[in-house]
Scaffold this motif. Structure first.
Motif, PDB file in Angstrom:
ATOM      1  N   ALA A  61      17.254  -5.771 -15.490  1.00 35.84           N
ATOM      2  CA  ALA A  61      17.866  -4.377 -16.390  1.00 35.84           C
ATOM      3  C   ALA A  61      18.073  -3.340 -15.479  1.00 35.84           C
ATOM      4  N   ASN A  62      18.496  -3.543 -14.216  1.00 35.92           N
ATOM      5  CA  ASN A  62      18.990  -2.673 -13.079  1.00 35.92           C
ATOM      6  C   ASN A  62      17.894  -1.607 -12.955  1.00 35.92           C
ATOM      7  N   LYS A  63      16.365  -1.910 -13.063  1.00 34.57           N
ATOM      8  CA  LYS A  63      15.679  -0.816 -13.128  1.00 34.57           C
ATOM      9  C   LYS A  63      15.298  -0.647 -11.619  1.00 34.57           C
ATOM     10  N   GLN A  64      15.402  -1.481 -10.481  1.00 33.50           N
ATOM     11  CA  GLN A  64      15.322  -1.036  -9.302  1.00 33.50           C
ATOM     12  C   GLN A  64      13.784  -0.805  -8.885  1.00 33.50           C
ATOM     13  N   PRO A  65      13.031  -1.608  -9.439  1.00 28.78           N
ATOM     14  CA  PRO A  65      11.493  -1.111  -9.247  1.00 28.78           C
ATOM     15  C   PRO A  65      10.906  -1.262  -8.014  1.00 28.78           C
ATOM     16  N   TRP A  66      11.530  -0.858  -6.876  1.00 30.88           N
ATOM     17  CA  TRP A  66      10.955  -0.699  -5.507  1.00 30.88           C
ATOM     18  C   TRP A  66      10.982   0.551  -5.141  1.00 30.88           C
ATOM     19  N   ARG A  67       9.870   0.942  -4.259  1.00 32.84           N
ATOM     20  CA  ARG A  67      10.101   2.057  -3.103  1.00 32.84           C
ATOM     21  C   ARG A  67       9.586   1.611  -1.670  1.00 32.84           C
ATOM     22  N   PHE A  68      10.448   1.892  -0.943  1.00 33.37           N
ATOM     23  CA  PHE A  68      10.426   1.608   0.659  1.00 33.37           C
ATOM     24  C   PHE A  68       9.824   2.845   1.341  1.00 33.37           C
ATOM     25  N   VAL A  69       8.577   2.658   1.918  1.00 32.26           N
ATOM     26  CA  VAL A  69       7.947   3.827   2.514  1.00 32.26           C
ATOM     27  C   VAL A  69       8.128   3.663   4.062  1.00 32.26           C
ATOM     28  N   ALA A  70       8.752   4.159   4.844  1.00 32.89           N
ATOM     29  CA  ALA A  70       8.971   4.044   6.381  1.00 32.89           C
ATOM     30  C   ALA A  70       8.004   4.978   7.012  1.00 32.89           C
ATOM     31  N   VAL A 124       6.571   0.057   4.128  1.00 30.99           N
ATOM     32  CA  VAL A 124       5.753  -0.499   3.193  1.00 30.99           C
ATOM     33  C   VAL A 124       6.567  -0.473   1.901  1.00 30.99           C
ATOM     34  N   VAL A 125       6.611  -1.594   1.339  1.00 32.23           N
ATOM     35  CA  VAL A 125       7.352  -2.008   0.064  1.00 32.23           C
ATOM     36  C   VAL A 125       6.417  -2.114  -1.048  1.00 32.23           C
ATOM     37  N   PHE A 126       6.742  -1.017  -2.122  1.00 33.19           N
ATOM     38  CA  PHE A 126       5.870  -0.997  -3.049  1.00 33.19           C
ATOM     39  C   PHE A 126       6.671  -1.520  -4.499  1.00 33.19           C
ATOM     40  N   LYS A 127       6.078  -2.260  -5.265  1.00 32.05           N
ATOM     41  CA  LYS A 127       6.681  -2.538  -6.508  1.00 32.05           C
ATOM     42  C   LYS A 127       6.397  -1.455  -7.623  1.00 32.05           C
ATOM     43  N   MET A 128       7.122  -1.299  -8.386  1.00 35.10           N
ATOM     44  CA  MET A 128       6.811   0.095  -9.319  1.00 35.10           C
ATOM     45  C   MET A 128       6.439  -0.977 -10.726  1.00 35.10           C
ATOM     46  N   MET A 129       5.395  -0.442 -11.098  1.00 35.94           N
ATOM     47  CA  MET A 129       5.045  -1.294 -12.738  1.00 35.94           C
ATOM     48  C   MET A 129       5.470  -0.454 -13.933  1.00 35.94           C
ATOM     49  N   LYS A 130       6.080   0.841 -13.446  1.00 36.75           N
ATOM     50  CA  LYS A 130       6.832   1.571 -14.437  1.00 36.75           C
ATOM     51  C   LYS A 130       7.839   2.380 -13.675  1.00 36.75           C
ATOM     52  N   THR A 131       8.819   2.851 -14.157  1.00 36.77           N
ATOM     53  CA  THR A 131       9.846   3.814 -13.622  1.00 36.77           C
ATOM     54  C   THR A 131       9.299   5.083 -13.354  1.00 36.77           C
ATOM     55  N   ASP A 132       9.773   5.857 -12.544  1.00 36.04           N
ATOM     56  CA  ASP A 132       9.156   7.254 -12.275  1.00 36.04           C
ATOM     57  C   ASP A 132       9.038   8.118 -13.520  1.00 36.04           C
ATOM     58  N   ASP A 133       9.932   7.746 -14.675  1.00 37.14           N
ATOM     59  CA  ASP A 133       9.831   8.192 -15.853  1.00 37.14           C
ATOM     60  C   ASP A 133       8.801   7.414 -16.773  1.00 37.14           C
ATOM     61  N   ALA A 134       8.181   6.826 -16.147  1.00 41.08           N
ATOM     62  CA  ALA A 134       6.913   5.956 -17.116  1.00 41.08           C
ATOM     63  C   ALA A 134       7.724   4.845 -18.204  1.00 41.08           C
ATOM     64  N   ALA A 135       9.102   4.787 -17.732  1.00 42.34           N
ATOM     65  CA  ALA A 135       9.798   3.586 -18.683  1.00 42.34           C
ATOM     66  C   ALA A 135       9.452   2.155 -18.430  1.00 42.34           C
TER      67      ALA A 135
END
Ligand code: IYR
Length: 215
Positions: A61-70, A124-135
């Motif tokens: 659903a194009n939620k792009q549930p990733w964060r890359f911390v460099a 460091v790659v993180f997967k997001m279990m919710k969007t930043d807006d908790a969706a």
């Protein structure tokens, strides 16, 4: 219900798809997981481009549930090394089954993760279990796996070495990097250049005949 659309822009490789696909394969086939990194720097702009490549991935659903911390800060890299080595000591001395240790033997890995301080960048790659807006998010593992694959391919295309490192459990990464609870560590990717005398295990990829079924 109608939805907004834009014209599709196709990519033209300028050669046949067969020639382009084989050329890309000739680049990707040389990728190896590297554990001997040189301190040769990589500009932050390059890391940004690689992350943009990862972030171009499709996702549920194009939620792009990733964060890359460099991370390039030496003090943070040291903390990450110490955290990873603590987990690895636990793994090699207690948690790993004999079969797992036997499977790792050809790789020659051990608890020494000094490369975590030597490589210029730890992504460091993180997967997001919710969007930043908790969706809600969807197909998180698939989405982040694809994004990481595209990041690794981009790094290879850029002549950079990577390692897909999974000290486990990885909770210490979220703590060191101060990430919120909805971000879960997924993978630790050192990025840089291999040393001149870098050696890698004599292991091989399966031939196409073993991985492809044509019907
Ligand atoms: N995380 C450990 C062990 C390890 C596990 C697998 I599966 C590998 O493919 C490689 C290593 C380490 O990094 O040493």
């Amino acid at each position: 219900m109608s939805h907004a659309t834009v014209p599709h822009q196709s990519f033209n490789p300028g050669v046949s798809s067969q020639v382009a696909a084989d050329a890309f394969y000739q680049t990707l086939r040389l990728r190896r997981s590297v554990r001997q990194f040189s301190a040769r720097p990589v500009p932050v702009e390059t890391i940004r481009s690689l992350v943009a490549c990862g972030g171009s991935a499709p996702s549920g659903a194009n939620k792009q549930p990733w964060r890359f911390v460099a991370v390039s800060d030496a003090a943070i890299k040291r903390q990450i090394r110490l955290g990873a080595e603590a987990e690895e000591r636990e793994f090699y001395e207690r948690r790993a089954t004999p079969e797992w240790l036997a499977d790792l033997a050809p790789l020659g890995t051990d608890t020494d993760k000094s490369f975590l301080e030597i490589a210029p960048w730890l992504v460091v790659v993180f997967k997001m279990m919710k969007t930043d807006d908790a969706a809600q998010v969807y197909y998180v593992n698939e989405s982040v796996g694809i994004a990481v694959g595209m990041f690794l391919a981009a790094a290879q295309f850029a002549g950079l070495a990577t390692l897909t490192h999974t000290p486990s459990p990885m909770a210490f990464l979220g703590e060191i990097l101060g990430r919120p609870a909805h971000e879960r560590p997924y993978l630790l990717i050192p990025v840089g250049y291999a040393t001149e005398d870098c050696r890698v295990p004599d292991i091989h990829r399966k031939p196409l005949s073993e991985i492809l079924v044509e019907r």
